[in-house]
Design a protein around this motif. Structure first.
Motif, PDB file in Angstrom:
ATOM      1  N   HIS A 175       0.841  -1.206   0.000  1.00 18.04           N
ATOM      2  CA  HIS A 175       0.000   0.000   0.000  1.00 18.04           C
ATOM      3  C   HIS A 175       0.876   1.256   0.000  1.00 18.04           C
ATOM      4  CE1 HIS A 175      -3.155  -2.767   0.833  1.00 18.04           C
ATOM      5  NE2 HIS A 175      -2.672  -3.080   2.005  1.00 18.04           N
ATOM      6  N   LEU A 177       5.387   2.522  -0.102  1.00 10.27           N
ATOM      7  CA  LEU A 177       6.746   2.059  -0.394  1.00 10.27           C
ATOM      8  C   LEU A 177       7.738   3.144   0.016  1.00 10.27           C
ATOM      9  CD1 LEU A 177       7.923   0.235  -3.550  1.00 10.27           C
ATOM     10  CD2 LEU A 177       9.013   2.387  -3.017  1.00 10.27           C
ATOM     11  N   PRO A 244       9.693  -7.451  -5.871  1.00 10.66           N
ATOM     12  CA  PRO A 244       9.188  -6.867  -7.125  1.00 10.66           C
ATOM     13  C   PRO A 244      10.024  -5.684  -7.595  1.00 10.66           C
ATOM     14  CG  PRO A 244       7.775  -6.313  -5.273  1.00 10.66           C
ATOM     15  CD  PRO A 244       8.750  -7.310  -4.765  1.00 10.66           C
ATOM     16  N   ASN A 245       9.875  -5.383  -8.867  1.00  5.44           N
ATOM     17  CA  ASN A 245      10.579  -4.235  -9.443  1.00  5.44           C
ATOM     18  C   ASN A 245       9.961  -2.949  -8.890  1.00  5.44           C
ATOM     19  OD1 ASN A 245      11.714  -2.257 -10.950  1.00  5.44           O
ATOM     20  ND2 ASN A 245      11.217  -3.163 -12.938  1.00  5.44           N
ATOM     21  N   GLN A 248       9.310   0.213 -11.054  1.00  8.29           N
ATOM     22  CA  GLN A 248       8.178   0.210 -11.975  1.00  8.29           C
ATOM     23  C   GLN A 248       6.933   0.885 -11.384  1.00  8.29           C
ATOM     24  OE1 GLN A 248       7.611  -3.631 -14.000  1.00  8.29           O
ATOM     25  NE2 GLN A 248       5.426  -3.227 -13.886  1.00  8.29           N
ATOM     26  N   VAL A 249       6.835   0.924 -10.066  1.00  4.19           N
ATOM     27  CA  VAL A 249       5.616   1.495  -9.468  1.00  4.19           C
ATOM     28  C   VAL A 249       5.703   3.014  -9.268  1.00  4.19           C
ATOM     29  CG1 VAL A 249       5.084  -0.673  -8.297  1.00  4.19           C
ATOM     30  CG2 VAL A 249       6.256   1.125  -7.045  1.00  4.19           C
ATOM     31  N   ILE A 250       6.879   3.575  -9.517  1.00  7.46           N
ATOM     32  CA  ILE A 250       7.013   5.029  -9.341  1.00  7.46           C
ATOM     33  C   ILE A 250       6.457   5.721 -10.587  1.00  7.46           C
ATOM     34  CG2 ILE A 250       8.629   6.924  -8.821  1.00  7.46           C
ATOM     35  CD1 ILE A 250       8.964   4.798  -6.719  1.00  7.46           C
ATOM     36  N   PRO A 251       5.412   6.531 -10.441  1.00  6.93           N
ATOM     37  CA  PRO A 251       4.844   7.195 -11.622  1.00  6.93           C
ATOM     38  C   PRO A 251       5.844   8.205 -12.225  1.00  6.93           C
ATOM     39  CG  PRO A 251       3.387   7.388  -9.718  1.00  6.93           C
ATOM     40  CD  PRO A 251       4.683   6.881  -9.217  1.00  6.93           C
ATOM     41  N   ASN A 252       5.741   8.385 -13.528  1.00  4.98           N
ATOM     42  CA  ASN A 252       6.642   9.342 -14.195  1.00  4.98           C
ATOM     43  C   ASN A 252       5.996  10.714 -14.349  1.00  4.98           C
ATOM     44  OD1 ASN A 252       8.537   7.315 -14.609  1.00  4.98           O
ATOM     45  ND2 ASN A 252       7.386   6.581 -16.390  1.00  4.98           N
ATOM     46  N   LEU A 347      -6.917   8.628  -7.101  1.00  5.91           N
ATOM     47  CA  LEU A 347      -6.872   7.192  -6.831  1.00  5.91           C
ATOM     48  C   LEU A 347      -5.504   6.588  -7.120  1.00  5.91           C
ATOM     49  CD1 LEU A 347     -10.334   6.074  -8.239  1.00  5.91           C
ATOM     50  CD2 LEU A 347      -9.690   6.380  -5.860  1.00  5.91           C
ATOM     51  N   SER A 348      -4.568   7.411  -7.518  1.00  4.78           N
ATOM     52  CA  SER A 348      -3.231   6.868  -7.826  1.00  4.78           C
ATOM     53  C   SER A 348      -2.197   7.390  -6.833  1.00  4.78           C
ATOM     54  CB  SER A 348      -2.827   7.191  -9.262  1.00  4.78           C
ATOM     55  OG  SER A 348      -3.690   8.086  -9.847  1.00  4.78           O
ATOM     56  N   PRO A 349      -1.033   6.734  -6.812  1.00  7.41           N
ATOM     57  CA  PRO A 349      -0.075   7.014  -5.738  1.00  7.41           C
ATOM     58  C   PRO A 349       0.368   8.480  -5.649  1.00  7.41           C
ATOM     59  CG  PRO A 349       0.776   5.332  -7.241  1.00  7.41           C
ATOM     60  CD  PRO A 349      -0.548   5.729  -7.746  1.00  7.41           C
ATOM     61  N   LEU A 363       6.182   6.469  -1.373  1.00 10.32           N
ATOM     62  CA  LEU A 363       5.019   6.350  -2.238  1.00 10.32           C
ATOM     63  C   LEU A 363       3.848   5.892  -1.391  1.00 10.32           C
ATOM     64  CD1 LEU A 363       5.256   6.562  -5.328  1.00 10.32           C
ATOM     65  CD2 LEU A 363       5.091   4.107  -5.422  1.00 10.32           C
ATOM     66  N   LEU A 365      -0.478   5.062  -1.417  1.00  4.14           N
ATOM     67  CA  LEU A 365      -1.723   4.956  -2.181  1.00  4.14           C
ATOM     68  C   LEU A 365      -2.852   5.633  -1.423  1.00  4.14           C
ATOM     69  CD1 LEU A 365      -1.801   1.327  -3.587  1.00  4.14           C
ATOM     70  CD2 LEU A 365      -1.902   3.432  -4.891  1.00  4.14           C
ATOM     71  N   PRO A 366      -3.691   6.376  -2.131  1.00  7.00           N
ATOM     72  CA  PRO A 366      -4.850   6.984  -1.467  1.00  7.00           C
ATOM     73  C   PRO A 366      -5.874   5.912  -1.104  1.00  7.00           C
ATOM     74  CG  PRO A 366      -4.525   7.854  -3.694  1.00  7.00           C
ATOM     75  CD  PRO A 366      -3.643   6.674  -3.558  1.00  7.00           C
TER      76      PRO A 366
ATOM     77  N   PHE B  81       2.825 -11.476  -7.821  1.00  7.67           N
ATOM     78  CA  PHE B  81       3.156 -12.031  -6.498  1.00  7.67           C
ATOM     79  C   PHE B  81       1.948 -12.702  -5.865  1.00  7.67           C
ATOM     80  CE2 PHE B  81       5.049  -7.960  -7.309  1.00  7.67           C
ATOM     81  CZ  PHE B  81       6.344  -8.369  -7.520  1.00  7.67           C
ATOM     82  N   ASP B  90      -5.953  -0.912  -2.088  1.00  7.77           N
ATOM     83  CA  ASP B  90      -5.248  -0.915  -3.369  1.00  7.77           C
ATOM     84  C   ASP B  90      -3.846  -1.488  -3.209  1.00  7.77           C
ATOM     85  OD1 ASP B  90      -7.077   0.157  -5.272  1.00  7.77           O
ATOM     86  OD2 ASP B  90      -6.950   2.074  -4.226  1.00  7.77           O
ATOM     87  N   MET B  95      -1.338  -1.734  -9.471  1.00  9.86           N
ATOM     88  CA  MET B  95      -1.577  -0.464 -10.166  1.00  9.86           C
ATOM     89  C   MET B  95      -0.415  -0.121 -11.090  1.00  9.86           C
ATOM     90  SD  MET B  95      -3.474   1.706  -7.212  1.00  9.86           S
ATOM     91  CE  MET B  95      -4.199   2.963  -8.230  1.00  9.86           C
ATOM     92  N   ARG B  99      -0.677   0.326 -15.118  1.00 12.77           N
ATOM     93  CA  ARG B  99      -0.190   1.558 -15.734  1.00 12.77           C
ATOM     94  C   ARG B  99       0.783   1.258 -16.880  1.00 12.77           C
ATOM     95  NH1 ARG B  99       1.219   3.991 -11.190  1.00 12.77           N
ATOM     96  NH2 ARG B  99       3.420   3.583 -11.458  1.00 12.77           N
TER      97      ARG B  99
END
Lengths: 371, 101
Positions: A175, A177, A244-245, A248-252, A347-349, A363, A365-366, B81, B90, B95, B99
């Motif tokens: 939820h 990071l 996990p990578n 990859q979860v960090i928005p650009n 709704l996004s990080p 990071l 999540l809402p 996972f 979430d 997500m 994306r």
């Protein structure tokens, strides 16, 4: 084994290794502390086979040797000893230790030292040095985001991702990071790209007991890792699995940027988090960002809070809700005056960073709210 | 005499091997030519054909995305996972995965 020492030294040794003492009763000797006298030093060792801690203190050694003493009795006894010269003597015939202080004598039964499992010296596929203050800070800034759910072991640990001479310390409970990076001093020519998952207990212990100023030597293989200074050594198994990578979860792309005073936001959130949802114990705070104002509100059956904070804001107006605890956890460890929050949508990080450094990213999540 | 006979036999063998080698060379050259031709043919797909293939790929991807997004919105993990497990709140990795698709 016969030594002369002080209460302070014995307490230091016991307190350093105590978290590695096994609390399970399956192997009785693991509920003990191994004491080994050698070269005018007394070495303390404890292990539960997951983590092993060793440390040493200076003593006057009259004769060398080793013995394992039951930790519970030994630590309670040492705490209650007077501040005087203490003599410890191992009597092999009875497998017990005679403890003399002043005119008094205590006899404590133990186990022969040879029966205690050896805490291995790791050769190490990798080795590097890092400053203790830096590593402690890195742990403090990330450890709160590990998962406490044992059904997903990889998230109960912290990832050490070593890219050449950069150490990325990453934790997540899926939820949120936390990612902190820092430069390390590699001790060989190898170019690393390593992923190691270290149990959070190991890192908590490391942060607790490392006090020295000299660099910490880190080395190990794919199964174990060790952290050592002159006086202390922690060895721990690693958590198996693939992390996990996280990149990859960090928005650009962001569509909103807030700059706010860290402590002001923290105080407001602390007040808002008082109103906890009775059902699941979470405290939801709603943030409404409009013009140059951040409105924070929360409510429960007991009452509500509604506060406005002046901010610098660039972007589209937005309403977004968070678990107050997740926000407060990170605000507590940020020492910089200004905080940057990048938003990507309700709704996004959201991405929290300090204004002056790019070596820490958080990071979060809402929450989806029905209201 | 015996040695001369053996040498004659060896010469014969060598000649046969040389012929076999030349035959293989010819075949290899033919194969290379055919390979080049096939490569050219493959690249020379008509625009119409290309568009059709691309549309098909897009359609499959969209369907995949829709299915995964639906599964996620129904309350299940789609990250590798915990794929298919019920989720609470979430998940950053689900997500992130949506994306990137």
């Amino acid at each position: 084994m016969k030594i002369i020492t002080t209460k302070e030294n014995l307490l230091y040794g016991i307190q350093t290794v105590q978290k590695a003492i096994s609390t399970k009763n399956t192997i009785p000797i693991l509920s003990g502390i191994l004491l080994k006298a050698k070269d005018n030093r007394l070495f303390f060792s404890a292990t539960d086979l997951e983590i092993g801690i060793q440390c040493s203190v200076p003593v006057q050694t009259l004769s060398e040797g080793e013995v394992v003493l039951p930790a519970r009795y030994f630590s309670e006894l040492v705490r209650k000893l007077p501040e005087t010269k203490i003599t410890l003597e191992y009597i092999p015939e009875n497998i017990e230790v005679k403890i003399n202080y002043g005119d008094a004598e205590v006899n404590l039964k133990g186990w022969p030292g040879e029966e205690f499992p050896v805490i291995p010296e790791l050769e190490g596929d990798y080795s590097f040095e890092i400053q203790p203050i830096l590593l402690k800070n890195m742990i403090k800034q990330t450890i709160f985001a590990v998962s406490i759910d044992d059904t997903r072991p990889i998230f109960t640990g912290a990832l050490f991702h070593i890219e050449e001479d950069i150490l990325n310390l990453v934790t997540t409970d899926t939820h949120r990071l936390a990612w902190r990076k820092a430069k390390i001093n590699l001790l060989n020519e190898n170019k690393y790209d390593l992923n190691l998952i270290i149990p959070s207990k190991t890192l908590n212990e490391l942060a607790r007991i490392i006090k020295e100023d000299e660099p910490i030597l880190v080395k190990g293989d794919q199964n174990q890792i060790s952290f050592q200074t002159n006086e202390t050594r922690i060895i721990s198994r690693l958590i198996e699995g693939k992390f996990p990578n996280y990149k990859q979860v960090i928005p650009n792309n962001y569509n909103g940027l807030i700059r706010v005073k860290t402590k002001t936001l923290q105080s407001t959130l602390e007040r808002a988090s008082l109103f906890v949802n009775e059902k699941d114990g979470t405290s939801i705070v709603k943030l409404v960002i409009k013009d140059q104002t951040l409105n924070i509100s929360s409510k429960s059956d007991v009452g509500k809070v509604d506060e406005n904070i002046p901010i610098f804001f660039e972007g589209q107006e937005i309403e977004i809700s968070f678990n107050a605890k997740y926000l407060l956890d990170v605000l507590k460890i940020i020492e910089e005056e200004d905080l940057i929050i990048n938003l990507t949508g309700s709704l996004s990080p959201a991405i929290l960073q300090t204004a002056n450094h790019d070596n820490f990213i958080y990071l979060i999540l809402p929450l989806r709210t029905s209201a | 005499m015996k040695i001369t006979n053996e040498l004659i036999a060896l010469e014969k063998q060598l000649r046969e091997m040389l012929e076999a080698l030349q035959d293989l060379k010819r075949k290899a050259a033919l194969l290379e030519e055919e390979n080049e031709r096939l490569k050219r043919e493959r690249c020379a797909c008509s625009e119409e054909k290309k568009q059709k293939v691309e549309e098909n790929v897009k359609k499959i991807q969209n369907e995949g995305f829709d299915n995964l997004a639906r599964l996620y919105n129904e309350g299940f993990h789609i990250c590798h996972f915990h794929f298919g497990q019920a989720r609470e709140g979430d998940c950053l990795f689900c997500m992130g995965f949506l994306r990137k698709m």
